[in-house]
Motif scaffolding. Structure first.
Motif, PDB file in Angstrom:
ATOM      1  N   HIS A  11       0.908  -1.315   0.051  1.00 14.33           N
ATOM      2  CA  HIS A  11       0.038  -0.011  -0.022  1.00 14.33           C
ATOM      3  C   HIS A  11       0.863   1.274  -0.073  1.00 14.33           C
ATOM      4  CE1 HIS A  11      -3.178   2.785   0.791  1.00 14.33           C
ATOM      5  NE2 HIS A  11      -4.079   1.960   0.761  1.00 14.33           N
ATOM      6  N   PRO A  12       0.708   2.111  -1.007  1.00 14.81           N
ATOM      7  CA  PRO A  12       1.633   3.224  -0.977  1.00 14.81           C
ATOM      8  C   PRO A  12       1.384   4.299  -0.047  1.00 14.81           C
ATOM      9  CG  PRO A  12      -0.154   3.401  -2.711  1.00 14.81           C
ATOM     10  CD  PRO A  12      -0.204   2.021  -2.186  1.00 14.81           C
ATOM     11  N   ALA A  13       0.275   4.346   0.714  1.00 19.01           N
ATOM     12  CA  ALA A  13       0.110   5.251   1.785  1.00 19.01           C
ATOM     13  C   ALA A  13       0.822   4.641   2.949  1.00 19.01           C
ATOM     14  CB  ALA A  13      -1.494   5.460   2.026  1.00 19.01           C
ATOM     15  N   GLY A  14       1.064   3.460   3.089  1.00 19.53           N
ATOM     16  CA  GLY A  14       1.636   2.989   4.451  1.00 19.53           C
ATOM     17  C   GLY A  14       0.578   2.429   5.239  1.00 19.53           C
ATOM     18  N   GLY A  16       0.364   3.890   8.620  1.00 21.99           N
ATOM     19  CA  GLY A  16       0.460   4.688   9.871  1.00 21.99           C
ATOM     20  C   GLY A  16       1.513   3.939  10.867  1.00 21.99           C
ATOM     21  N   ARG A  76      -9.398  -0.908   4.035  1.00 21.22           N
ATOM     22  CA  ARG A  76      -9.388   0.231   3.320  1.00 21.22           C
ATOM     23  C   ARG A  76      -8.301   1.476   4.366  1.00 21.22           C
ATOM     24  NH1 ARG A  76     -14.720  -0.773   2.740  1.00 21.22           N
ATOM     25  NH2 ARG A  76     -15.394   0.436   4.663  1.00 21.22           N
ATOM     26  N   ARG A  77      -7.318   1.444   3.928  1.00 18.83           N
ATOM     27  CA  ARG A  77      -6.276   2.246   4.903  1.00 18.83           C
ATOM     28  C   ARG A  77      -6.084   3.641   4.530  1.00 18.83           C
ATOM     29  NH1 ARG A  77      -6.315   0.344   8.925  1.00 18.83           N
ATOM     30  NH2 ARG A  77      -4.811   1.725   9.545  1.00 18.83           N
ATOM     31  N   THR A  78      -6.489   4.152   3.244  1.00 24.98           N
ATOM     32  CA  THR A  78      -6.268   5.805   2.865  1.00 24.98           C
ATOM     33  C   THR A  78      -7.299   6.371   3.704  1.00 24.98           C
ATOM     34  OG1 THR A  78      -5.706   4.791   0.754  1.00 24.98           O
ATOM     35  CG2 THR A  78      -6.110   7.107   1.008  1.00 24.98           C
ATOM     36  N   GLY A  79      -6.953   7.357   4.287  1.00 24.44           N
ATOM     37  CA  GLY A  79      -7.660   8.418   4.961  1.00 24.44           C
ATOM     38  C   GLY A  79      -8.644   7.880   6.157  1.00 24.44           C
TER      39      GLY A  79
END
Length: 139
Positions: A11-14, A16, A76-79
Motif C-alpha cells: 500500500h503506497p500510503a503505508g 501509519g 481500506r487504509r487511505t484516510g
C-alpha cells in the motif's frame, strides 16, 4: 506471507503506526469468521430441529455481517479514521463473543457450532489484540 499481508505491504500510503502483522491477522480472522458463521447458519437451517436454532442462526448472521464489514473497513487504509476503526473492532469483538456463546451452547450436539464458536473466539482475540495497539487505543 499471505495475500492480505502482501497487499498491506504494497500500500503506497503505508499503515501509519498500525502493526502490519496484527492488522493482517485481524483481517484474515474477520474474513474466516464471516465465512464460518455463514456456513454455520446454513448448517443450522438444515438441522431437523431448526426451530431450536433460531437464536443461533441470528447470532451467526449478525456476526458474519459485522465481521465482513470490519474486514472491509480494516482493509481500506487511505484516510482512515481511528475512531471508526476502533468502533468497528469493538462491535466485531462483541458480535464474536455473543455468537461464540450461543454456538457453544450447541457445540456438544452440532459440530458446525463447535467450529463456529472456535472461529468466533479467534476473531474476538484478534480484534482485541489490534485494539490494544498504540494507534487504536482510546485516548
Amino acid at each position: 506471507m499471505t495475500t492480505v499481508r502482501d497487499m498491506l505491504a504494497t500500500h503506497p500510503a503505508g499503515l501509519g503506526g498500525v502493526d502490519r502483522e496484527k492488522l493482517g491477522r485481524c483481517i484474515e480472522e474477520c474474513v474466516a469468521c464471516a465465512q464460518t458463521c455463514t456456513a454455520c447458519a446454513d448448517a443450522c437451517l438444515a438441522e431437523e430441529m431448526v426451530g431450536d436454532l433460531v437464536r443461533c442462526i441470528r447470532a451467526d448472521l449478525d456476526c458474519a455481517g459485522v465481521c465482513a464489514a470490519t474486514a472491509a473497513v480494516l482493509t481500506r487504509r487511505t484516510g482512515g479514521d481511528a475512531d471508526v476503526t476502533r468502533a468497528v473492532l469493538q462491535a466485531c469483538a462483541v458480535a464474536c463473543k455473543t455468537c461464540a456463546g450461543v454456538c457453544e451452547s450447541h457445540a456438544d450436539v452440532h459440530e458446525h457450532c463447535r467450529l463456529c464458536a472456535e472461529a468466533c473466539r479467534s476473531c474476538e482475540r484478534a480484534c482485541d489484540e489490534l485494539l490494544r495497539t498504540p494507534d487504536l487505543r482510546a485516548g
